[in-house]
Motif scaffolding. Sequence first.
Motif, PDB file in Angstrom:
ATOM      1  N   PRO A 189      -5.866   8.810 -12.762  1.00 50.89           N
ATOM      2  CA  PRO A 189      -4.444   8.492 -12.556  1.00 50.89           C
ATOM      3  C   PRO A 189      -4.261   6.995 -12.377  1.00 50.89           C
ATOM      4  O   PRO A 189      -5.004   6.363 -11.628  1.00 50.89           O
ATOM      5  N   VAL A 190      -3.295   6.425 -13.058  1.00 52.04           N
ATOM      6  CA  VAL A 190      -2.992   5.006 -12.918  1.00 52.04           C
ATOM      7  C   VAL A 190      -1.904   4.859 -11.869  1.00 52.04           C
ATOM      8  O   VAL A 190      -0.759   5.247 -12.087  1.00 52.04           O
ATOM      9  N   LYS A 191      -2.266   4.307 -10.708  1.00 49.29           N
ATOM     10  CA  LYS A 191      -1.322   4.217  -9.597  1.00 49.29           C
ATOM     11  C   LYS A 191      -0.345   3.071  -9.818  1.00 49.29           C
ATOM     12  O   LYS A 191      -0.735   1.969 -10.199  1.00 49.29           O
ATOM     13  N   ASP A 192       0.908   3.373  -9.543  1.00 46.92           N
ATOM     14  CA  ASP A 192       1.900   2.315  -9.521  1.00 46.92           C
ATOM     15  C   ASP A 192       1.644   1.459  -8.283  1.00 46.92           C
ATOM     16  O   ASP A 192       1.346   1.986  -7.213  1.00 46.92           O
ATOM     17  N   PRO A 193       1.734   0.104  -8.402  1.00 42.69           N
ATOM     18  CA  PRO A 193       1.456  -0.757  -7.241  1.00 42.69           C
ATOM     19  C   PRO A 193       2.302  -0.419  -6.026  1.00 42.69           C
ATOM     20  O   PRO A 193       1.812  -0.454  -4.892  1.00 42.69           O
ATOM     21  N   LEU A 194       3.582  -0.095  -6.226  1.00 46.02           N
ATOM     22  CA  LEU A 194       4.445   0.249  -5.096  1.00 46.02           C
ATOM     23  C   LEU A 194       4.017   1.558  -4.456  1.00 46.02           C
ATOM     24  O   LEU A 194       4.033   1.715  -3.234  1.00 46.02           O
ATOM     25  N   GLU A 195       3.619   2.517  -5.283  1.00 44.93           N
ATOM     26  CA  GLU A 195       3.159   3.796  -4.758  1.00 44.93           C
ATOM     27  C   GLU A 195       1.860   3.618  -3.988  1.00 44.93           C
ATOM     28  O   GLU A 195       1.641   4.242  -2.946  1.00 44.93           O
ATOM     29  N   ALA A 196       0.988   2.747  -4.494  1.00 47.49           N
ATOM     30  CA  ALA A 196      -0.269   2.478  -3.798  1.00 47.49           C
ATOM     31  C   ALA A 196      -0.001   1.850  -2.429  1.00 47.49           C
ATOM     32  O   ALA A 196      -0.651   2.198  -1.435  1.00 47.49           O
ATOM     33  N   LEU A 197       0.971   0.935  -2.378  1.00 46.77           N
ATOM     34  CA  LEU A 197       1.332   0.318  -1.104  1.00 46.77           C
ATOM     35  C   LEU A 197       1.910   1.341  -0.136  1.00 46.77           C
ATOM     36  O   LEU A 197       1.577   1.359   1.060  1.00 46.77           O
ATOM     37  N   ALA A 198       2.779   2.223  -0.640  1.00 47.12           N
ATOM     38  CA  ALA A 198       3.368   3.261   0.211  1.00 47.12           C
ATOM     39  C   ALA A 198       2.283   4.198   0.737  1.00 47.12           C
ATOM     40  O   ALA A 198       2.329   4.634   1.902  1.00 47.12           O
ATOM     41  N   GLU A 199       1.292   4.498  -0.095  1.00 48.68           N
ATOM     42  CA  GLU A 199       0.203   5.378   0.336  1.00 48.68           C
ATOM     43  C   GLU A 199      -0.605   4.717   1.452  1.00 48.68           C
ATOM     44  O   GLU A 199      -1.003   5.375   2.430  1.00 48.68           O
ATOM     45  N   GLU A 200      -0.841   3.410   1.331  1.00 46.17           N
ATOM     46  CA  GLU A 200      -1.561   2.693   2.386  1.00 46.17           C
ATOM     47  C   GLU A 200      -0.767   2.710   3.684  1.00 46.17           C
ATOM     48  O   GLU A 200      -1.333   2.860   4.776  1.00 46.17           O
ATOM     49  N   GLN A 201       0.549   2.530   3.582  1.00 44.82           N
ATOM     50  CA  GLN A 201       1.388   2.534   4.785  1.00 44.82           C
ATOM     51  C   GLN A 201       1.391   3.906   5.454  1.00 44.82           C
ATOM     52  O   GLN A 201       1.359   4.014   6.687  1.00 44.82           O
ATOM     53  N   ARG A 202       1.427   4.972   4.657  1.00 43.37           N
ATOM     54  CA  ARG A 202       1.382   6.325   5.226  1.00 43.37           C
ATOM     55  C   ARG A 202       0.059   6.570   5.934  1.00 43.37           C
ATOM     56  O   ARG A 202       0.018   7.171   7.019  1.00 43.37           O
ATOM     57  N   ALA A 203      -1.037   6.088   5.311  1.00 46.99           N
ATOM     58  CA  ALA A 203      -2.347   6.263   5.932  1.00 46.99           C
ATOM     59  C   ALA A 203      -2.434   5.484   7.238  1.00 46.99           C
ATOM     60  O   ALA A 203      -2.990   5.971   8.238  1.00 46.99           O
ATOM     61  N   LEU A 204      -1.866   4.278   7.267  1.00 45.80           N
ATOM     62  CA  LEU A 204      -1.870   3.472   8.496  1.00 45.80           C
ATOM     63  C   LEU A 204      -1.043   4.143   9.584  1.00 45.80           C
ATOM     64  O   LEU A 204      -1.446   4.173  10.758  1.00 45.80           O
TER      65      LEU A 204
END
Length: 221
Positions: A189-204
């Motif tokens: 899967p090719v992650k969208d940069p914004l989606e990748a950032l949102a995923e990091e924020q959810r994990a944090l």
Amino acid sequence: MDPGLEAAFRYVERFLFGDANRPGLTVYDVERLVGYPAKGEGPLSYTLPRAQALSGVQAVRLHYYPKDPHLQLIVEIEDREGRKHLRHFRWNGFTWEVPEGKRGDLRSTEESLGFLKVGEDYFLGFPQEEAKALEEAVRKGEALGAKYLLCPRCGARVFYAPSVRPAEVVCPRCGNPTLLFKTFSGLEPVKDPLEALAEEQRALRRAIEELLAYLKRKLGP
């Protein structure tokens, strides 16, 4: 032009197109040289044997793409300093011709190309237009079989051309010299940069909530 390189170009020109003493190389001759299809679907390579005319260069290689109707053959000449000079060709049914937008003048030089960053990935040894086309194919999941290197340290991907020696490549992002060999399957899967950032924020956020819950259990209300 360097005399050794010039002699090698003349030799390759006679080898590919023929002269009064011998016929040119057909696409079927290339397939026999590289071992297609017995050795796989390609791209496949063949290094020309040493000859007097090639004494001024390190190597001459043919890179064959059996499944690419637009670019079937790359001729690579590596000079004494390790620089690679490339020419692109396709078989039109009768002889070799230069694909549209490519250069095929064997009497002039074209040095190997360095890193290009397109999107989130790096491309090594590709002209800019080819790198952009490959990036689009990767994004659409259509670049099946494309070879790339994955950095286990920072996650960078480096797609490399057949003329590149992948064992010598270091990560352009973090400098890691130990990269993993991969083949694009179209399943990543090719992650969208914004989606990748949102995923990091959810994990944090989850990590903070777990830490607060732990402290409440230990310290009490």
